[in-house]
Design a protein around this motif. Structure first.
Motif, mmCIF file in Angstrom:
data_model
loop_
_atom_site.group_PDB
_atom_site.id
_atom_site.type_symbol
_atom_site.label_atom_id
_atom_site.label_comp_id
_atom_site.label_asym_id
_atom_site.label_seq_id
_atom_site.Cartn_x
_atom_site.Cartn_y
_atom_site.Cartn_z
ATOM 1 N N LYS A 333 -23.617 26.430 7.682
ATOM 2 C CA LYS A 333 -22.386 27.367 7.631
ATOM 3 C C LYS A 333 -23.392 28.299 5.985
ATOM 4 C CE LYS A 333 -20.548 24.170 6.605
ATOM 5 N NZ LYS A 333 -18.512 22.785 6.154
ATOM 6 N N ASP C 324 -12.830 16.366 11.704
ATOM 7 C CA ASP C 324 -13.285 17.746 10.565
ATOM 8 C C ASP C 324 -13.928 18.488 10.997
ATOM 9 O OD1 ASP C 324 -11.001 16.819 9.071
ATOM 10 O OD2 ASP C 324 -12.373 15.958 7.211
ATOM 11 N N MET C 325 -15.032 17.615 11.385
ATOM 12 C CA MET C 325 -16.503 18.656 11.225
ATOM 13 C C MET C 325 -15.779 19.876 13.138
ATOM 14 S SD MET C 325 -20.275 17.567 11.917
ATOM 15 C CE MET C 325 -21.359 17.358 13.393
ATOM 16 N N LYS C 327 -13.619 20.557 14.004
ATOM 17 C CA LYS C 327 -12.241 21.770 13.292
ATOM 18 C C LYS C 327 -13.124 23.250 12.523
ATOM 19 C CE LYS C 327 -8.519 19.132 13.395
ATOM 20 N NZ LYS C 327 -7.578 18.374 12.156
ATOM 21 N N GLN C 328 -14.060 22.866 11.509
ATOM 22 C CA GLN C 328 -15.135 23.757 11.693
ATOM 23 C C GLN C 328 -15.627 24.432 11.949
ATOM 24 O OE1 GLN C 328 -16.957 22.222 7.836
ATOM 25 N NE2 GLN C 328 -15.256 20.890 7.482
ATOM 26 N N GLN C 331 -14.303 26.988 13.450
ATOM 27 C CA GLN C 331 -13.985 28.316 12.572
ATOM 28 C C GLN C 331 -15.098 29.737 12.402
ATOM 29 O OE1 GLN C 331 -13.121 26.515 9.247
ATOM 30 N NE2 GLN C 331 -10.984 26.821 9.066
ATOM 31 N N LEU C 332 -16.235 28.646 12.711
ATOM 32 C CA LEU C 332 -18.048 29.091 12.359
ATOM 33 C C LEU C 332 -17.766 29.582 14.202
ATOM 34 C CD1 LEU C 332 -19.540 27.965 10.119
ATOM 35 C CD2 LEU C 332 -20.851 26.837 11.301
ATOM 36 N N GLN C 335 -16.089 33.171 12.882
ATOM 37 C CA GLN C 335 -16.936 33.516 11.950
ATOM 38 C C GLN C 335 -18.563 34.384 12.516
ATOM 39 O OE1 GLN C 335 -17.533 30.911 8.968
ATOM 40 N NE2 GLN C 335 -16.515 31.795 7.673
#
Lengths: 346, 346, 346
Positions: A333, C324-325, C327-328, C331-332, C335
Motif C-alpha cells: 500500500k 477487511d484485508m 476488501k482493501q 481497492q488496491l 488503484q
C-alpha cells in the motif's frame, strides 16, 4: 396402545378431518407410515410427501393441507402436537416394580411408597426418593441425595453424595452427577488436591443424557436451572450455573465457574472456557470455542466446515503465513501511495 | 467438623492474626462466607472483597492484608493452604464399611483386612486389593487387577483384567480402564480385530475423572505416570505414555502410542494425533489439534475463538479463498515492481 | 498359551524359515520381544530393527527379509497375520461361567444354554440372549433386547429396551445403546419432550468402544451396519444410519438423521451435523467439522494444527480481519489498474 383419531385429536386440541373412528396404533414418518399410523407435517418442504404417504392420518396445520390426505388432525402446531402424542405411545420400558429384592437400601434412606428401585441398585444413608420416582437397575444413589417427585433414572446412573434433583427429571444411563470438580493447587511441580465441598442442584424437568458428567462445586454448588435439556457426552465442570430452559447438545464441554443464561442453545462439540458469563438467549453453533464472555443475545460461531483435504492443506499453509502476507500488504500500500504521488506529480 | 482458627493455622503452618479460638466449621468464598467460615484470598484482583466479606477469617499471604479483616491466617501460599484444608472438611461420602454382603468376590482375590468393598461390586479372580482401599458400589474389578494402598474407586468404575493402579489413586465413577485399544488390520474391505494383549499401569496419586477411558496396550502397556491428573470424558488410547504430574482437562482425546512428557498441561477439548512425542513442560491451550511432535517446552495453540455468526461466515468465506488471494497478491507485487521500474525510468 | 512356530505358521497360512519347533508363548514388538516371542514387520521403515531384535521369530512378507533373522514366518500380509494370531494369545478375561447366582434374570427372558451372565447383571422381560454370548458383570439388558450368537458385553454395559445386536459383536464397558435421542419441540420458551419410539439395530461383527453412546431413533430405528467399528467416547444420535465396515475413532460426534456410507473412516474428534449424507469411502481427518453432505468419495478436512501460542495469536488476529484485508485488496487492484493505465498512456 390403540386410540381412535378422535381421541388423539382431543388430546392435542385439534380437529379431525375425515374418519374420527380410525384406529391408530403407532406414530410414523410420512415416508414409511402404514394405514394404522399417524404421521405429521411440520416442515413445509416435505409437503409433497402428503400426496404419496400411506399414513392413516396426518397432523397438519390447516384445512387446505388436510384436504390432501384422507384423514387429518388440524392443529396450530403439528410438531408440538406430535411431541405431545409421543408420550402415549411409549412402551413399558422397564419390567421392575417396587423395590427389587436385590437392591441395597440403607435403613436411613426414605423411599416413597410408590417409588420403583431396580435390581442391584444401591441407595446410601439418608437419601430421599420422592413419590413416583423410578430408579433403574445398577444405579448408585449417594448419601443424602434427594430426588424430587416423578424423577426417572435409567440404569447405571451414579449420583454422588449430596446431589439434589428436582421433580420430573430424566437422567439417562451412565450419567455421573456430583463427581469432584477438577481442582488442584500447583505446588513444587505436583498438584495438591482441592477437595470439592459443594454439591450439584438440578431444577425440575431437567433431562440429562447418557454418559454426561456434571461435577460438584468446589465450595458452593453447581446449579442447573429448570427445564434445562442436556444431551449425551456433555461435561459440565464445577460451579457452572445454567439458566432455565437452556439446551446443550452432545459433546459440549463447559469449564468451571461459567454462567450460562436462560433460553440459550449450545450446539454439539462446543467448548466454553471457565469463569465466563453468557447472557440469556445466546446461541452457539457447532464446534465453536467460546473464550470470552458474551453479553449480547445472538448467534456466535467459530467452527469451520470441511473442504477436500488437498485444498484444505493449501488453505492452512496460507493461513499460517497470513501475518507475513498482511505485513507485505501494508508495504504494498505504501509503495502504491508513493507511485500515485510520483505519477500524479509527473 | 469444627476446628479453631488456631488448629487450622497449625495445619498449614500459618500464623493467626486475631482470635485463634474462633470456631470454623466450613470453608467459604469471600463473597458468601458466614461468620463461622474460613475463606481465602489467592488472587490479588479480589482484594477489594476483604472489606466487605462476612467470613469469620481469611487465609492471606501477608500481615498487611491480614489487617483488612478481623481474623486471618497468614501463610506463604493461601491457595495451597486452602487446598490442604479442604481435606479436613470432606464429609463422609459413602456409608458402606467392610466388604458388603452383596459384593461378589472371587475366592482367589486378595482383599486387605481394612479395605471397603461396596454393594453389588464384583471382584474377579486373583485381584489384589491393597490396604485402606475403598471401592464404591457397582464397580467391576477384573481378573488379576492390582490396587495399591489407599486407592479410592467411586461407584460404577470398571477395571478390565490385568490393570495395575498405584497407591492413593482416585478413580471417579464410570471411568473405564483397560478396554481394548482401537486396533484393526484392514483386509479386503473389512476390519480384522487385533486383540489387545497389553495392560494399563497407573502410578501413585493419579486421579481419573468420571467417564474417562484409558485403553489397554496392543502388545505392551499403556502407562500413566505418578501424580497425573485427568479430568472427565478424556480418552487415552492404547500405548499412550504420560509423564509424571501432567494434567489433562475435560474432553481431551489422545490417540495411540503418543508419549506426553512430565509437567505438561493439556486443556479441554484438545486432540493429539497418534505416534507423537511431546516434551516435558508443554502446555496446550483449549481445543487445539496437535498433529506433529513438540520437542520444545512452551505453549501451543490452534483453537480459534468465536465471533458473531454473521461476521464469522464472512471470515470463513474469505479464508476458503485465501489461496487465490495469495496468488493474486504475488501477481500484484510483480505489477507494482514493473510499475516502479517504469516510473523510475521515465 | 504356548505354540510352536510351525503351528502358528499353519494358522496364518505362512511358511516357516528356521526352526518350526521353536516354542512361542507371547507376541512382542521388534524392539522389546524376547527369545520365546513372535514379532512382526509390517512397515518397511522399521526394517532396520530386524538386525537388532531379540524376538524368537518374526512375521515378514518375503524370503529376503526372512534371511535377516534366525526364525521367521513368511506370509503375504504380516500385519493381518499378526492380527489373526493376537486372537490365540488372549488370556481368560473374565472368571465367571454360566448364569451367576447374583444375576437378576426375568422369567420371560430366553437365555441360551451356554451363555454366560456375570454377577449383578439384570436381564429384563422378554430379552433373548443367543448362544455363546458372554455378558459381563453389572450389565443391564432391557426389555425385549436381542443379542445374536457369540456377542460379548464387557461389564457395566447398558442396553435399553428393544435394542437388537447382531452376531459376534463386542460392546465395551459403559457403552449405552438405546438411550433417548435428543428431541424436543420448542413451545413458549420451554422444551416439550419428543419421546423416542424407535430402537437401535446393530449388524454382525460390530465393535463399540467404552463410554460410547448410540441413541434410539425418534420414530424409526438408528442403524449400524455389519462390521462397523466404533471407538470410545463416540456419540451417535437418533436415526443415524452407518454403512457396513465404516470405522469411527474416539470422540467423534454424529448428529441426528445423518447417513454415513460404507467403508468410510471418521477420525477422532470429528463433528458431523444432522440430516447429512456421506457417500461410501469418505475419509474424514481429525477434528474436522462436516456441515454439508459429501457425495464424492475422498478425503475431507478442516482441522488446523497447532503453532506456538504467540505466533498463533497473531495469526488469529489477522484471520479475524481477513474480510477487511480482502476488501482493501480489491481497492488496491483498482488503484494499480489505474496506475497502469496512467503510466502506459504517458
Amino acid at each position: 396402545m390403540s386410540h381412535t383419531l378422535g381421541q388423539l385429536a382431543h388430546r392435542v386440541k385439534g380437529v379431525v378431518k375425515g374418519n374420527a373412528d380410525l384406529v391408530i396404533n403407532k406414530l410414523g414418518t410420512l415416508e414409511n407410515a402404514m394405514h394404522n399410523e399417524l404421521s405429521f407435517l411440520a416442515n413445509p418442504k416435505y409437503q409433497h410427501q402428503l400426496a404419496s404417504t400411506s399414513a392413516g392420518a396426518v397432523l397438519v396445520k390447516d384445512d387446505e393441507l388436510a384436504q390432501l390426505v384422507d384423514n387429518a388432525i388440524v392443529v396450530d402446531n403439528p410438531y408440538l402436537a406430535f411431541a405431545q402424542l409421543t408420550n402415549i405411545f411409549v412402551p413399558v420400558t422397564q419390567g421392575w416394580t417396587g423395590v427389587h429384592q436385590s437392591a441395597v437400601v440403607s435403613d436411613s434412606a426414605q423411599i416413597a411408597h410408590n417409588a420403583v428401585i431396580g435390581p442391584n441398585t444401591a441407595v446410601d444413608d439418608n437419601a430421599i426418593i420422592g413419590e413416583e420416582c423410578v430408579i433403574g437397575a445398577g444405579c448408585v444413589i449417594g448419601r443424602g441425595v434427594v430426588l424430587g417427585k416423578g424423577t426417572y433414572l435409567y440404569p447405571n446412573v451414579t449420583l454422588y453424595h449430596g446431589v439434589h434433583l428436582g421433580e420430573d427429571c430424566i437422567i439417562h444411563s451412565n450419567a455421573v452427577i456430583g463427581a469432584d470438580g477438577f481442582g488442584f493447587a500447583p505446588v513444587q511441580g505436583r498438584w495438591e488436591k482441592i477437595h470439592q465441598l459443594g454439591a450439584v442442584v438440578l431444577g425440575n424437568q431437567v433431562e440429562i443424557g447418557a454418559s454426561t458428567t456434571i461435577d460438584r462445586g468446589a465450595i458452593e454448588n453447581t446449579q442447573i436451572g429448570h427445564g434445562v435439556k442436556i444431551d449425551n457426552q456433555v461435561q459440565i465442570a464445577h460451579n457452572v450455573i445454567i439458566g432455565d430452559n437452556t439446551a446443550i447438545a452432545g459433546g459440549a464441554m463447559i469449564a468451571g465457574s461459567t454462567r450460562i443464561g436462560a433460553h440459550c442453545t449450545i450446539s454439539g462439540g462446543v467448548g466454553i472456557a471457565g469463569h465466563l458469563t453468557l447472557a440469556d438467549q445466546v446461541h452457539i453453533t457447532a464446534m465453536t470455542m467460546i473464550s470470552h464472555s458474551i453479553l449480547e443475545p445472538g448467534s456466535y460461531s467459530s467452527g469451520m466446515g470441511m473442504e477436500p483435504t488437498s485444498k484444505w492443506r493449501r488453505t492452512v499453509a496460507r493461513v499460517r503465513r497470513i501475518d507475513d502476507m498482511a505485513k507485505q500488504f501494508i508495504q504494498l500500500k505504501q509503495q502504491i501511495n508513493k507511485l500515485l504521488e510520483k505519477v500524479d506529480t509527473k
